[in-house]
Design a protein around this motif. Structure first.
Motif, PDB file in Angstrom:
ATOM      1  N   ARG A   1      -3.012  26.897 -15.237  1.00  0.00           N
ATOM      2  CA  ARG A   1      -3.345  28.305 -15.521  1.00  0.00           C
ATOM      3  C   ARG A   1      -2.755  28.738 -16.854  1.00  0.00           C
ATOM      4  NH1 ARG A   1      -1.287  29.317 -10.497  1.00  0.00           N
ATOM      5  NH2 ARG A   1       0.215  30.770 -11.386  1.00  0.00           N
ATOM      6  N   CYS A   2      -1.529  28.328 -17.102  1.00  0.00           N
ATOM      7  CA  CYS A   2      -0.852  28.706 -18.338  1.00  0.00           C
ATOM      8  C   CYS A   2      -1.549  28.081 -19.553  1.00  0.00           C
ATOM      9  CB  CYS A   2       0.613  28.297 -18.281  1.00  0.00           C
ATOM     10  SG  CYS A   2       1.607  29.008 -19.613  1.00  0.00           S
TER      11      CYS A   2
ATOM     12  N   SER B   1       5.719  33.749 -18.988  1.00  0.00           N
ATOM     13  CA  SER B   1       7.015  34.072 -18.363  1.00  0.00           C
ATOM     14  C   SER B   1       7.042  33.618 -16.909  1.00  0.00           C
ATOM     15  CB  SER B   1       7.278  35.570 -18.436  1.00  0.00           C
ATOM     16  OG  SER B   1       7.499  35.963 -19.759  1.00  0.00           O
ATOM     17  N   GLU B   2       5.954  33.880 -16.204  1.00  0.00           N
ATOM     18  CA  GLU B   2       5.855  33.472 -14.796  1.00  0.00           C
ATOM     19  C   GLU B   2       5.924  31.950 -14.670  1.00  0.00           C
ATOM     20  OE1 GLU B   2       2.221  33.182 -11.646  1.00  0.00           O
ATOM     21  OE2 GLU B   2       2.420  35.078 -12.729  1.00  0.00           O
ATOM     22  N   PHE B   3       5.215  31.264 -15.531  1.00  0.00           N
ATOM     23  CA  PHE B   3       5.211  29.816 -15.469  1.00  0.00           C
ATOM     24  C   PHE B   3       6.577  29.238 -15.802  1.00  0.00           C
ATOM     25  CE2 PHE B   3       5.061  25.763 -17.687  1.00  0.00           C
ATOM     26  CZ  PHE B   3       4.823  24.975 -16.594  1.00  0.00           C
ATOM     27  N   ALA B   4       7.246  29.799 -16.798  1.00  0.00           N
ATOM     28  CA  ALA B   4       8.575  29.294 -17.164  1.00  0.00           C
ATOM     29  C   ALA B   4       9.488  29.298 -15.944  1.00  0.00           C
ATOM     30  CB  ALA B   4       9.162  30.123 -18.303  1.00  0.00           C
ATOM     31  N   GLU B   5       9.413  30.364 -15.154  1.00  0.00           N
ATOM     32  CA  GLU B   5      10.229  30.441 -13.936  1.00  0.00           C
ATOM     33  C   GLU B   5       9.829  29.371 -12.936  1.00  0.00           C
ATOM     34  OE1 GLU B   5      12.996  32.215 -13.242  1.00  0.00           O
ATOM     35  OE2 GLU B   5      12.823  32.709 -15.368  1.00  0.00           O
ATOM     36  N   GLU B   6       8.539  29.179 -12.752  1.00  0.00           N
ATOM     37  CA  GLU B   6       8.041  28.159 -11.816  1.00  0.00           C
ATOM     38  C   GLU B   6       8.507  26.784 -12.246  1.00  0.00           C
ATOM     39  OE1 GLU B   6       6.451  26.474  -8.618  1.00  0.00           O
ATOM     40  OE2 GLU B   6       6.269  28.623  -8.926  1.00  0.00           O
TER      41      GLU B   6
END
Length: 108
Positions: free
Chosen positions: A14-15, A97-102
């Protein structure tokens, strides 16, 4: 698909798409030169996400270490995209940002 990596692989994909979409949209902006850093980081982030996804899919012993680096690239991309008011940049910043956390969760 390896269930341990499944959520992160999906987030990577997705990213990567969001970053490619953002880069393409940035190229249509009236002041493309102002968007140069954003475009570069979008492309770097998309490539890093695709590589992380591939490494996880094949259960590479390098997947976790690469995901740590990928999270850093995503954070840098999010920071750059957040500087721009364009909707595509704001959407990309949020997803990066969301992906970095994942990715950090998976790498831990």
């Amino acid at each position: 698909m390896n269930t341990e990596f499944e959520a992160c692989i999906r987030a990577c994909n997705r990213c990567a798409v969001a970053c490619e979409t953002c880069a393409a949209a940035c190229l249509q902006e009236s002041n493309v030169a102002m968007m140069a850093d954003c475009i570069r980081l979008d492309r770097d982030c998309a490539d890093a996400c695709r590589m992380a996804s591939a490494l996880m899919a094949r259960e590479s012993p390098y997947a976790r270490a690469f995901c740590t680096l990928c999270a850093k690239v995503c954070e840098d991309c999010a920071r750059e995209c957040a500087k721009h008011d364009a909707e595509h940049c704001q959407d990309c910043a949020a997803l990066c940002s969301e992906f970095a956390e994942e990715c950090r969760r998976m790498a831990a």
